[in-house]
Design a protein around this motif. Structure first.
Motif, PDB file in Angstrom:
ATOM      1  N   ILE A   1       0.864  -1.186   0.000  1.00 59.70           N
ATOM      2  CA  ILE A   1       0.000   0.000   0.000  1.00 59.70           C
ATOM      3  C   ILE A   1       0.896   1.229   0.000  1.00 59.70           C
ATOM      4  O   ILE A   1       1.875   1.297   0.751  1.00 59.70           O
ATOM      5  N   ARG A   2       0.573   2.192  -0.830  1.00 62.45           N
ATOM      6  CA  ARG A   2       1.362   3.414  -0.886  1.00 62.45           C
ATOM      7  C   ARG A   2       1.148   4.270   0.356  1.00 62.45           C
ATOM      8  O   ARG A   2       0.039   4.364   0.869  1.00 62.45           O
ATOM      9  N   VAL A   3       2.227   4.903   0.819  1.00 64.18           N
ATOM     10  CA  VAL A   3       2.119   5.849   1.925  1.00 64.18           C
ATOM     11  C   VAL A   3       1.172   6.977   1.505  1.00 64.18           C
ATOM     12  O   VAL A   3       1.286   7.518   0.410  1.00 64.18           O
ATOM     13  N   GLY A   4       0.237   7.297   2.371  1.00 65.40           N
ATOM     14  CA  GLY A   4      -0.752   8.324   2.057  1.00 65.40           C
ATOM     15  C   GLY A   4      -2.085   7.761   1.606  1.00 65.40           C
ATOM     16  O   GLY A   4      -3.050   8.512   1.442  1.00 65.40           O
ATOM     17  N   HIS A   5      -2.170   6.428   1.409  1.00 59.20           N
ATOM     18  CA  HIS A   5      -3.443   5.825   0.991  1.00 59.20           C
ATOM     19  C   HIS A   5      -4.503   6.067   2.064  1.00 59.20           C
ATOM     20  O   HIS A   5      -4.234   5.958   3.258  1.00 59.20           O
ATOM     21  N   GLN A   6      -5.706   6.391   1.635  1.00 56.64           N
ATOM     22  CA  GLN A   6      -6.792   6.726   2.555  1.00 56.64           C
ATOM     23  C   GLN A   6      -7.852   5.636   2.578  1.00 56.64           C
ATOM     24  O   GLN A   6      -8.276   5.147   1.528  1.00 56.64           O
ATOM     25  N   PHE A   7      -8.266   5.260   3.764  1.00 61.80           N
ATOM     26  CA  PHE A   7      -9.369   4.324   3.965  1.00 61.80           C
ATOM     27  C   PHE A   7     -10.506   5.082   4.638  1.00 61.80           C
ATOM     28  O   PHE A   7     -10.275   5.861   5.568  1.00 61.80           O
ATOM     29  N   TYR A   8     -11.733   4.836   4.191  1.00 59.93           N
ATOM     30  CA  TYR A   8     -12.873   5.562   4.739  1.00 59.93           C
ATOM     31  C   TYR A   8     -13.646   4.737   5.752  1.00 59.93           C
ATOM     32  O   TYR A   8     -14.767   5.072   6.119  1.00 59.93           O
ATOM     33  N   SER A   9     -13.025   3.667   6.220  1.00 58.18           N
ATOM     34  CA  SER A   9     -13.594   2.845   7.279  1.00 58.18           C
ATOM     35  C   SER A   9     -12.535   1.864   7.732  1.00 58.18           C
ATOM     36  O   SER A   9     -11.682   1.438   6.948  1.00 58.18           O
ATOM     37  N   ARG A  10     -12.559   1.483   9.011  1.00 56.06           N
ATOM     38  CA  ARG A  10     -11.703   0.411   9.477  1.00 56.06           C
ATOM     39  C   ARG A  10     -12.047  -0.871   8.715  1.00 56.06           C
ATOM     40  O   ARG A  10     -11.191  -1.720   8.473  1.00 56.06           O
ATOM     41  N   ALA A  11     -13.325  -0.992   8.329  1.00 54.24           N
ATOM     42  CA  ALA A  11     -13.762  -2.174   7.596  1.00 54.24           C
ATOM     43  C   ALA A  11     -13.062  -2.290   6.242  1.00 54.24           C
ATOM     44  O   ALA A  11     -12.786  -3.393   5.762  1.00 54.24           O
ATOM     45  N   GLU A  12     -12.780  -1.163   5.586  1.00 54.67           N
ATOM     46  CA  GLU A  12     -12.055  -1.201   4.313  1.00 54.67           C
ATOM     47  C   GLU A  12     -10.661  -1.793   4.500  1.00 54.67           C
ATOM     48  O   GLU A  12     -10.180  -2.552   3.660  1.00 54.67           O
ATOM     49  N   MET A  13     -10.010  -1.442   5.614  1.00 56.51           N
ATOM     50  CA  MET A  13      -8.677  -1.988   5.881  1.00 56.51           C
ATOM     51  C   MET A  13      -8.743  -3.501   6.074  1.00 56.51           C
ATOM     52  O   MET A  13      -7.854  -4.235   5.647  1.00 56.51           O
ATOM     53  N   VAL A  14      -9.798  -3.964   6.717  1.00 52.04           N
ATOM     54  CA  VAL A  14      -9.984  -5.407   6.897  1.00 52.04           C
ATOM     55  C   VAL A  14     -10.196  -6.083   5.545  1.00 52.04           C
ATOM     56  O   VAL A  14      -9.664  -7.162   5.284  1.00 52.04           O
TER      57      VAL A  14
ATOM     58  N   ARG B   1       3.462  -1.119  10.415  1.00 53.82           N
ATOM     59  CA  ARG B   1       2.754  -0.081   9.678  1.00 53.82           C
ATOM     60  C   ARG B   1       1.981   0.802  10.665  1.00 53.82           C
ATOM     61  O   ARG B   1       1.370   0.286  11.606  1.00 53.82           O
ATOM     62  N   VAL B   2       1.984   2.095  10.430  1.00 52.00           N
ATOM     63  CA  VAL B   2       1.249   3.018  11.288  1.00 52.00           C
ATOM     64  C   VAL B   2       0.141   3.689  10.481  1.00 52.00           C
ATOM     65  O   VAL B   2       0.397   4.292   9.433  1.00 52.00           O
ATOM     66  N   ILE B   3      -1.093   3.569  10.979  1.00 51.55           N
ATOM     67  CA  ILE B   3      -2.263   4.181  10.345  1.00 51.55           C
ATOM     68  C   ILE B   3      -2.853   5.178  11.328  1.00 51.55           C
ATOM     69  O   ILE B   3      -3.048   4.857  12.512  1.00 51.55           O
ATOM     70  N   ARG B   4      -3.134   6.375  10.862  1.00 52.81           N
ATOM     71  CA  ARG B   4      -3.720   7.403  11.724  1.00 52.81           C
ATOM     72  C   ARG B   4      -5.177   7.656  11.333  1.00 52.81           C
ATOM     73  O   ARG B   4      -5.502   7.769  10.156  1.00 52.81           O
ATOM     74  N   GLY B   5      -6.028   7.757  12.348  1.00 51.75           N
ATOM     75  CA  GLY B   5      -7.435   8.052  12.120  1.00 51.75           C
ATOM     76  C   GLY B   5      -7.761   9.484  12.488  1.00 51.75           C
ATOM     77  O   GLY B   5      -7.273   9.991  13.498  1.00 51.75           O
ATOM     78  N   HIS B   6      -8.570  10.159  11.660  1.00 50.25           N
ATOM     79  CA  HIS B   6      -8.932  11.564  11.894  1.00 50.25           C
ATOM     80  C   HIS B   6     -10.411  11.766  11.634  1.00 50.25           C
ATOM     81  O   HIS B   6     -11.038  11.035  10.865  1.00 50.25           O
ATOM     82  N   GLU B   7     -10.971  12.766  12.264  1.00 48.65           N
ATOM     83  CA  GLU B   7     -12.395  13.042  12.115  1.00 48.65           C
ATOM     84  C   GLU B   7     -12.742  13.340  10.662  1.00 48.65           C
ATOM     85  O   GLU B   7     -12.018  14.052   9.968  1.00 48.65           O
TER      86      GLU B   7
ATOM     87  N   TYR C   1      -8.935   7.112   7.618  1.00 50.28           N
ATOM     88  CA  TYR C   1      -7.680   6.530   8.079  1.00 50.28           C
ATOM     89  C   TYR C   1      -6.624   6.625   6.980  1.00 50.28           C
ATOM     90  O   TYR C   1      -6.889   6.280   5.828  1.00 50.28           O
ATOM     91  N   THR C   2      -5.437   7.070   7.353  1.00 48.89           N
ATOM     92  CA  THR C   2      -4.359   7.278   6.396  1.00 48.89           C
ATOM     93  C   THR C   2      -3.147   6.438   6.780  1.00 48.89           C
ATOM     94  O   THR C   2      -2.725   6.445   7.950  1.00 48.89           O
ATOM     95  N   TYR C   3      -2.579   5.748   5.811  1.00 49.89           N
ATOM     96  CA  TYR C   3      -1.359   4.977   6.057  1.00 49.89           C
ATOM     97  C   TYR C   3      -0.166   5.923   5.997  1.00 49.89           C
ATOM     98  O   TYR C   3       0.074   6.570   4.979  1.00 49.89           O
TER      99      TYR C   3
END
Length: 700
Positions: free
Chosen positions: A227-240, A332-338, A348-350
């Protein structure tokens, strides 16, 4: 069906048009010389491709040259007779390039099987997809399941509401009956809702993940993924869904003891952490971007107040992070933001790989024992796109005065409800888009007669019951949209039937989603290599309508005199539904014979050239500026509302993915390679500058 579409002229590289492959026999009707030439060139192209593919396999060359050589000679002779230009055209059908390659590849493989034993398998002409492409496909599948489950939840809510209304009506009738008879009525029994309508979960994202797990559709469940750095997920479920983080709730994802059995992990101590999520759930966390103090898992209040209520234990994720320290394994570190746009209020951003350099136990703010882990970001990675406070999409202007390189405040001239500015930071001096007239709706050529309006449905206000709505029955007795986010299309279909002018419902009906005009803040901007392009200042959820492709609706035959027009969009909905010319059929529970308003049904069945097209060369809307991409974030969808003639369907562009602000909007023009000929009869080529990981390198 994948898109083959339209575009505007680019300076250093022309924007686009399309020639789609069609191998069907010509139907009995008047066909212009240019269209006949176009059909001949397409057949010739297929023959040449087969020869080239067979030549790559030494064992089947002998059997391939005989048939292919004759076709090639004939085409050369015809080319010398007619050196007429084959114009580039865009169309709605599937990706002709990919589909025809698969078809030809299948024929080559069959020839190989018939040749001498021991020949070996013929190599596929379709390259292996990149990790990025696989991730995109998996998230699209997740979004499809998600929207289907949203639809299910909306149906459940409507049923509950209907039952409540029925209960009130029943109670009212009981009272009226009591008053009329003047006697004691029996105690009112309020209907009890069925248990299944009460207990169904209201988290369609989690139900979508469960569905994918049941079907074995989780990508990279072995926890190895690019996964590229900066990739955005719009749910924890997407990461799963893509195997990037296997837990929708836990902050630490790790490999358990079962991984120790694999040869590649021999000698390692398990569990081993692979990823952590920083989303502000623990009061003792400290995030300094490149340097993180991460609180271990366990012992905190799950009600959401972030406080510790008991001691943590050195087990599970905590033990996995400890082992990472001792074995020098990065995580890997993923940060979640409002974010108001996501399923659960966060995006969530990688942010890349971090080394777990140290750990210790201490008393936390609430007085309980916690484990702290210090992580430092590894060098040599792309710059962070997030920080502790704010998720950064890029600099979205808040007003016209903030726009850099502004060359036009509104290219629509006030026609659209939302102004569309144009910016140019490329040209010197900067210029604005020119050479066309903006028009938000379709203009009909004088010699084109539109069908009469169909009767429509008898619904009142809004269409709610697909069993009684006549328009919903045309969509397979269901509505193609969900109401979430202002209306989203669940999945691409052959054709979508919407409510029209003669329907009883009003403008707010869900089944009129594509008719409401622009609702996102769009911008036309200049690019160095692709000419003009389009991006959105707003987040666009998957399945949301973006815009219609407008221009002059005309007969395809009447484009003979149009030279170097790269804005012609073939309305080939019928050809796509038939799977003609290599187009990939979409899911579509519709009955074609019932919606073709023509007494030439047999001719239409074999028709390979669309009868109508949209010419946005001299007049059109924002869609004419949208560029091609080999991995697009939009798709084309045919829509019928006022009439049911698929030859004259409306052409809509929908979001194929969750699109973050300032990402360029694109769709696949679907050119077949070596399908465009110049006035001299020679093949024309154009480089593709879309920049996609799996770019085909050539537009045509």
């Amino acid at each position: 069906m994948v898109v083959q579409s339209p575009k505007c002229v680019q300076e250093s590289s022309i924007s686009n048009g399309e020639v789609s492959l069609r191998t069907d026999s010509e139907f009995q009707k008047r066909v212009s010389p240019r269209l006949k030439e176009k059909q001949r060139v397409e057949k010739e192209l297929l023959v040449r491709r087969r020869v080239e593919l067979l030549d790559d396999n030494e064992e089947v060359v002998a059997s391939a040259v005989g048939g292919g050589g004759g076709g090639g000679g004939g085409s050369e002779e015809k080319s010398s007779e007619k050196k007429k230009k084959t114009y580039k055209r865009r169309c709605i059908g599937g990706n002709v390039n990919q589909e025809e390659e698969k078809k030809v590849n299948g024929e080559v493989a069959k020839s190989a099987e018939d040749s001498e034993a021991g020949n070996g398998a013929v190599k596929s002409v379709v390259a292996e997809k990149s990790d990025i492409a696989k991730v995109k496909e998996t998230i699209r599948l997740f979004n499809k399941y998600y929207l289907l489950l949203v639809q299910e939840e909306e149906k459940r809510c409507r049923k509950v509401e209907a039952d409540k209304k029925a209960s009130k009506v029943s109670k009212s009738k009981k009272k009226e009956s009591k008053a009329t008879k003047g006697s004691k009525s029996k105690k009112l029994v309020v209907p009890v809702l069925p248990e299944d309508t009460k207990s169904k979960a209201k988290r369609p994202d989690l139900k979508a993940i469960s569905k994918m797990m049941e079907n074995g559709e989780i990508l990279y469940s072995e926890k190895r993924i690019g996964i590229r750095v900066g990739h955005q997920f719009y749910s924890r479920a997407e990461m799963v869904a893509v195997g990037f983080h296997s837990h929708w709730l836990n902050g630490i994802d790790y490999m358990g003891q079962n991984y120790s059995k694999l040869e590649e992990h021999k000698g390692k101590t398990f569990p081993l952490a692979v990823a952590i999520v920083l989303s502000g759930m623990y009061e003792d966390d400290l995030d300094n971007a490149e340097d993180v103090l991460y609180t271990g898992q366990g012992g905190h209040d799950l009600t959401g107040n972030k406080r510790q209520i008991q001691d943590q234990k050195m087990e599970r994720g905590n033990l996995a992070l400890k082992n990472c320290v001792e074995q020098k394994v990065a995580v890997r570190v993923i940060r979640g933001h409002e974010s108001k746009s996501s399923y659960c209020g966060k995006v969530y951003t990688y942010d890349g790989l971090y080394q777990v350099v140290h750990y210790w136990a201490e008393k936390g703010i609430s007085g309980f024992t916690i484990f702290k882990f210090r992580l430092r970001r590894q060098d040599g990675q792309p710059l962070l796109t997030t920080n502790q406070v704010q998720f950064s999409y890029g600099r979205v202007p808040q007003s016209v005065s903030e726009i850099r390189g502004l060359v036009c405040e509104d290219i629509t001239g006030g026609q659209e409800d939302i102004p569309i500015p144009a910016t140019n930071l490329v040209d010197d001096p900067p210029v604005a888009p020119a050479g066309y007239k903006y028009c938000k709706s379709i203009q009909v050529a004088k010699n084109v007669k539109l069908p009469t309006n169909v009767p429509g449905c008898n619904c009142n206000g809004k269409c709610v019951d697909p069993r009684t709505c006549a328009c919903a029955r045309l969509n397979g007795s269901d509505f193609p949209y969900v109401s979430r986010d202002g209306g989203r299309l669940i999945e691409a279909k052959d054709v979508v039937f919407e409510c029209g002018p003669n329907c009883g419902c009003g403008p707010d009906c869900l089944n009129r989603t594509s008719q409401r005009g622009l609702k996102y803040r769009l911008e036309v901007f200049r690019t160095p290599k692709k000419g003009w392009a389009v991006r959105s200042w707003d987040f666009i959820p998957s399945g949301a309508p973006v815009c219609e492709y407008t221009g002059i609706l005309m007969h395809t035959e009447d484009t003979d005199s149009v030279s170097e027009n790269n804005y012609i969009f073939d309305i080939d909905c019928l050809q796509t539904m038939r799977g003609l010319g290599g187009r990939e059929r979409r899911f579509g529970d519709v009955s074609v014979p019932t919606i073709i308003s023509s007494d030439r049904h047999d001719d239409l069945r074999s028709e390979s050239v669309p009868e109508f097209c949209i010419d946005a060369g001299s007049t059109g809307n924002i869609a004419r500026f949208i560029n091609h991409s080999c991995e697009p974030n939009l798709f084309v969808q045919c829509v019928l509302s006022s009439h049911h003639d698929i030859k004259l369907a409306r052409v809509m562009l929908f979001a194929a993915d969750n699109i973050p602000p300032l990402q360029e909007l694109t769709y696949d023009y679907g050119y077949a390679l070596d399908s465009v000929y110049g006035p001299d009869g020679k093949i024309k080529q154009m480089a593709c500058y879309c920049g996609a990981p799996d770019c085909r390198k050539r537009l045509f």
